[in-house]
Write a protein that holds these residues in place. Sequence first.
Motif, PDB file in Angstrom:
ATOM      1  N   MET A   1     -30.697  -5.080  -6.033  1.00  0.00           N
ATOM      2  CA  MET A   1     -30.843  -3.930  -6.921  1.00  0.00           C
ATOM      3  C   MET A   1     -29.887  -4.047  -8.102  1.00  0.00           C
ATOM      4  SD  MET A   1     -31.535  -0.620  -4.483  1.00  0.00           S
ATOM      5  CE  MET A   1     -30.746  -1.114  -2.950  1.00  0.00           C
ATOM      6  N   ASN A   2     -30.346  -3.619  -9.231  1.00  0.00           N
ATOM      7  CA  ASN A   2     -29.575  -3.732 -10.456  1.00  0.00           C
ATOM      8  C   ASN A   2     -28.441  -2.718 -10.468  1.00  0.00           C
ATOM      9  OD1 ASN A   2     -28.639  -3.919 -13.051  1.00  0.00           O
ATOM     10  ND2 ASN A   2     -30.667  -3.841 -14.009  1.00  0.00           N
ATOM     11  N   PRO A   3     -27.175  -3.165 -10.607  1.00  0.00           N
ATOM     12  CA  PRO A   3     -26.061  -2.230 -10.555  1.00  0.00           C
ATOM     13  C   PRO A   3     -25.860  -1.433 -11.838  1.00  0.00           C
ATOM     14  CG  PRO A   3     -25.260  -4.456 -10.935  1.00  0.00           C
ATOM     15  CD  PRO A   3     -26.742  -4.574 -10.724  1.00  0.00           C
ATOM     16  N   THR A   4     -26.622  -1.740 -12.898  1.00  0.00           N
ATOM     17  CA  THR A   4     -26.456  -1.045 -14.163  1.00  0.00           C
ATOM     18  C   THR A   4     -26.736   0.444 -13.991  1.00  0.00           C
ATOM     19  OG1 THR A   4     -27.188  -3.017 -15.353  1.00  0.00           O
ATOM     20  CG2 THR A   4     -27.212  -0.937 -16.561  1.00  0.00           C
ATOM     21  N   ARG A   5     -25.880   1.265 -14.607  1.00  0.00           N
ATOM     22  CA  ARG A   5     -26.057   2.718 -14.482  1.00  0.00           C
ATOM     23  C   ARG A   5     -27.351   3.154 -15.139  1.00  0.00           C
ATOM     24  NH1 ARG A   5     -22.179   6.905 -13.633  1.00  0.00           N
ATOM     25  NH2 ARG A   5     -22.910   8.944 -14.337  1.00  0.00           N
ATOM     26  N   THR A   6     -28.144   3.885 -14.418  1.00  0.00           N
ATOM     27  CA  THR A   6     -29.406   4.417 -14.907  1.00  0.00           C
ATOM     28  C   THR A   6     -29.271   5.931 -15.001  1.00  0.00           C
ATOM     29  OG1 THR A   6     -30.620   2.629 -13.831  1.00  0.00           O
ATOM     30  CG2 THR A   6     -31.875   4.572 -14.467  1.00  0.00           C
ATOM     31  N   PRO A   7     -29.611   6.538 -16.142  1.00  0.00           N
ATOM     32  CA  PRO A   7     -29.365   7.971 -16.320  1.00  0.00           C
ATOM     33  C   PRO A   7     -30.077   8.881 -15.333  1.00  0.00           C
ATOM     34  CG  PRO A   7     -29.719   6.926 -18.439  1.00  0.00           C
ATOM     35  CD  PRO A   7     -30.052   5.896 -17.401  1.00  0.00           C
ATOM     36  N   VAL A   8     -31.296   8.507 -14.893  1.00  0.00           N
ATOM     37  CA  VAL A   8     -32.073   9.394 -14.043  1.00  0.00           C
ATOM     38  C   VAL A   8     -32.542   8.645 -12.794  1.00  0.00           C
ATOM     39  CG1 VAL A   8     -34.064  10.932 -13.885  1.00  0.00           C
ATOM     40  CG2 VAL A   8     -32.872  10.670 -16.065  1.00  0.00           C
ATOM     41  N   LEU A   9     -32.329   9.250 -11.641  1.00  0.00           N
ATOM     42  CA  LEU A   9     -32.811   8.725 -10.364  1.00  0.00           C
ATOM     43  C   LEU A   9     -33.898   9.665  -9.850  1.00  0.00           C
ATOM     44  CD1 LEU A   9     -32.551   6.912  -7.771  1.00  0.00           C
ATOM     45  CD2 LEU A   9     -30.839   8.564  -6.986  1.00  0.00           C
ATOM     46  N   VAL A  10     -35.098   9.134  -9.595  1.00  0.00           N
ATOM     47  CA  VAL A  10     -36.190   9.925  -9.044  1.00  0.00           C
ATOM     48  C   VAL A  10     -36.456   9.452  -7.625  1.00  0.00           C
ATOM     49  CG1 VAL A  10     -38.595  10.612  -9.276  1.00  0.00           C
ATOM     50  CG2 VAL A  10     -37.216  10.247 -11.319  1.00  0.00           C
ATOM     51  N   VAL A  11     -36.374  10.364  -6.674  1.00  0.00           N
ATOM     52  CA  VAL A  11     -36.543  10.034  -5.261  1.00  0.00           C
ATOM     53  C   VAL A  11     -37.932  10.463  -4.826  1.00  0.00           C
ATOM     54  CG1 VAL A  11     -35.635  10.362  -2.943  1.00  0.00           C
ATOM     55  CG2 VAL A  11     -34.086  10.433  -4.917  1.00  0.00           C
ATOM     56  N   SER A  12     -38.690   9.506  -4.286  1.00  0.00           N
ATOM     57  CA  SER A  12     -40.039   9.798  -3.841  1.00  0.00           C
ATOM     58  C   SER A  12     -40.239   9.279  -2.437  1.00  0.00           C
ATOM     59  CB  SER A  12     -41.038   9.178  -4.824  1.00  0.00           C
ATOM     60  OG  SER A  12     -42.347   9.457  -4.409  1.00  0.00           O
ATOM     61  N   ARG A  13     -41.493   9.329  -1.970  1.00  0.00           N
ATOM     62  CA  ARG A  13     -41.765   8.979  -0.579  1.00  0.00           C
ATOM     63  C   ARG A  13     -42.186   7.548  -0.390  1.00  0.00           C
ATOM     64  NH1 ARG A  13     -44.410  14.177  -0.226  1.00  0.00           N
ATOM     65  NH2 ARG A  13     -46.363  13.146  -0.661  1.00  0.00           N
ATOM     66  N   CYS A  14     -42.750   6.890  -1.427  1.00  0.00           N
ATOM     67  CA  CYS A  14     -43.428   5.630  -1.161  1.00  0.00           C
ATOM     68  C   CYS A  14     -42.905   4.420  -1.915  1.00  0.00           C
ATOM     69  CB  CYS A  14     -44.914   5.751  -1.451  1.00  0.00           C
ATOM     70  SG  CYS A  14     -45.701   7.096  -0.548  1.00  0.00           S
ATOM     71  N   TRP A  15     -42.319   4.605  -3.082  1.00  0.00           N
ATOM     72  CA  TRP A  15     -41.904   3.410  -3.802  1.00  0.00           C
ATOM     73  C   TRP A  15     -40.783   3.681  -4.772  1.00  0.00           C
ATOM     74  CZ3 TRP A  15     -42.907   3.938  -9.003  1.00  0.00           C
ATOM     75  CH2 TRP A  15     -43.915   4.856  -9.353  1.00  0.00           C
ATOM     76  N   THR A  16     -40.244   2.619  -5.346  1.00  0.00           N
ATOM     77  CA  THR A  16     -39.075   2.708  -6.202  1.00  0.00           C
ATOM     78  C   THR A  16     -39.311   2.013  -7.522  1.00  0.00           C
ATOM     79  OG1 THR A  16     -37.676   2.625  -4.276  1.00  0.00           O
ATOM     80  CG2 THR A  16     -36.640   2.140  -6.362  1.00  0.00           C
ATOM     81  N   SER A  17     -38.865   2.585  -8.614  1.00  0.00           N
ATOM     82  CA  SER A  17     -38.952   1.891  -9.898  1.00  0.00           C
ATOM     83  C   SER A  17     -37.628   1.977 -10.626  1.00  0.00           C
ATOM     84  CB  SER A  17     -40.057   2.506 -10.761  1.00  0.00           C
ATOM     85  OG  SER A  17     -39.671   3.765 -11.220  1.00  0.00           O
ATOM     86  N   ARG A  18     -37.384   0.984 -11.481  1.00  0.00           N
ATOM     87  CA  ARG A  18     -36.147   0.944 -12.249  1.00  0.00           C
ATOM     88  C   ARG A  18     -36.435   0.752 -13.725  1.00  0.00           C
ATOM     89  NH1 ARG A  18     -31.280  -0.141  -9.413  1.00  0.00           N
ATOM     90  NH2 ARG A  18     -31.645  -0.265  -7.190  1.00  0.00           N
ATOM     91  N   SER A  19     -35.502   1.206 -14.519  1.00  0.00           N
ATOM     92  CA  SER A  19     -35.483   0.959 -15.956  1.00  0.00           C
ATOM     93  C   SER A  19     -36.668   1.541 -16.696  1.00  0.00           C
ATOM     94  CB  SER A  19     -35.414  -0.553 -16.231  1.00  0.00           C
ATOM     95  OG  SER A  19     -34.289  -1.090 -15.595  1.00  0.00           O
ATOM     96  N   GLY A  20     -37.315   2.516 -16.135  1.00  0.00           N
ATOM     97  CA  GLY A  20     -38.444   3.094 -16.841  1.00  0.00           C
ATOM     98  C   GLY A  20     -38.897   4.374 -16.218  1.00  0.00           C
ATOM     99  N   SER A  21     -39.836   4.314 -15.308  1.00  0.00           N
ATOM    100  CA  SER A  21     -40.310   5.536 -14.693  1.00  0.00           C
ATOM    101  C   SER A  21     -41.233   5.263 -13.544  1.00  0.00           C
ATOM    102  CB  SER A  21     -40.997   6.388 -15.739  1.00  0.00           C
ATOM    103  OG  SER A  21     -42.310   6.038 -15.871  1.00  0.00           O
ATOM    104  N   SER A  22     -41.903   6.309 -13.086  1.00  0.00           N
ATOM    105  CA  SER A  22     -42.848   6.168 -12.010  1.00  0.00           C
ATOM    106  C   SER A  22     -43.887   7.253 -12.085  1.00  0.00           C
ATOM    107  CB  SER A  22     -42.123   6.233 -10.685  1.00  0.00           C
ATOM    108  OG  SER A  22     -41.243   7.270 -10.657  1.00  0.00           O
TER     109      SER A  22
END
Length: 533
Positions: A1-22
């Motif tokens: 996982m990328n250690p770079t600080r990401t401003p927003v974390l979205v927690v969901s049930r099925c999958w994960t995305s970084r550096s953009g959205s879901s």
Amino acid sequence: MNPTRTPVLVVSRCWTSRSGSSVNAPPKTASQFVSLINIPTLALDSAVPESGFQRSLEVFNFLDVPEVNDLGKLVPLNRSYKPGTLEPLADTSFVPYIEPSPTIPFHAPKLIGQQFLDVILRRHLEKFSCSVEMGTELRSFEQSDEGVTAVLEKNGISETFHTNWVIGADGAKGVMRKQLGLAFLGETRDELRMVLGDKSAPDTVVKVLAPIWKLHGTRSEELTMKTIASLIPTEVTFNKFDSVNEFRCVLVTSIRFQCLLVYVYFMVNIRMVNKFSDGRGFVVGDAAHVHSPAGGQGLNSAIQDAFNLGWKLALVEKGLADKSLLETYNSERLPVISEMLQMTTALLNVVVKTDKMHAQSPILSMLGINYRFSNIVLDEFAIPGKPINAYGILDEGNLEAGDRAPDAPNMLQVGCGESGVKTLFGLYRPSYHTVLVFAPSVAGATPILGALEAYDNKVVRSAVVLPSSATGVTVAPPVDLALIDQEGHAYSAYLVEAGQTKVLVIRPDGVVGAIVRGAEGVKKYFSRIFSGI
């Protein structure tokens, strides 16, 4: 996982995305709305057709995801038969019907399989450098004045993750609501229990059922359907349905479905949070409210939650708005969801009492949902003191600040850039406010447009809307865009009289933020949104 600080974390049930959205209903949509305004986002997810009502299709249009409407299928009618025969009795609709109108470009609800929606939205997210991670879970998090420290786990390996904001789209049983300490008020209907299963059927069964409920895709595909049973089954033989009339009447012989793919035990809960946020944490969709399936408002309401929150969070994260703007996510959505639960519960009670699904009310289109009561909308024409009716039925003869902004087709662009026919919906996007200046002439709009020069063009854009009688139009700064309302649809939809000057500010979520007379009203509205201007 990328250690770079990401401003927003979205927690969901099925999958994960970084550096953009879901985007899968709450999770994916929540992060997509944020990322579309250039705020990097991480979404976490730990794994039936969905019905997109009219307002949801408009939202996807604003997000520039036309594939949802293009690939979605019209919802088929439900056909009932005389008991024990194939003689039709009636065809009824489970979805709200809206008459086609210039103000409503998406008048028919669409069905799309969740797996297809997932693919469409993932591909769209890739445009924003967003990849999707599977199997990453949020274990815990702590808030401070500076941000959020979360503990994530993937493949048994834990990681400390630092972010500024966290959005819970992890469903009713997720960790976000519980860790935020939000109450989940409401009731559990113990008498209403179901087992919902996905099963495959041979092609012969598909051919039998196809005339009854037109299936998604080709006949060679597996038939996926939701069924009702009294006990969790390992092998199911369908020869009677207590709650599905069309099957009870038509399937006069036993039909055996193959391959139980998955099942879930479902109990009707009617609940909602006491507030949608706490500090730097927010909840959307099922994490914030659950209800009966009657009315099909679940996914559609989740989209509205995320759309309301996304643009506000982006402005705050960019330093363009004060954190107090985020409080309006709670104050605007609470009344809407409260009324939604009352409405869907009433629909459920009718089904339980009559054992029939009735044609649905136009209220389910969600086109009448409004925030007229919000403290950030401004209307210099409305009569104050009206009762709150947040989940109303669309009234095209009335438009107030807080209402959904209507569309208008056949707008002719003049003066600058390429000329062509435009629609007002073509102007609205989730990354900026759109100021519509209705005026008899460009000269009459100039003082108002001059006041807009104080705002960054990246977050505030404008258009002058001229009557169909306008001729010899010359466009020069500060005019960005001039449109002639060739057929009068815009003037009619926005209730502007001939010769009148009127200004409407359309929020990034497609809601009318302000209806004012001139420049001072525009400034007053934006003072409620932006900080330091």
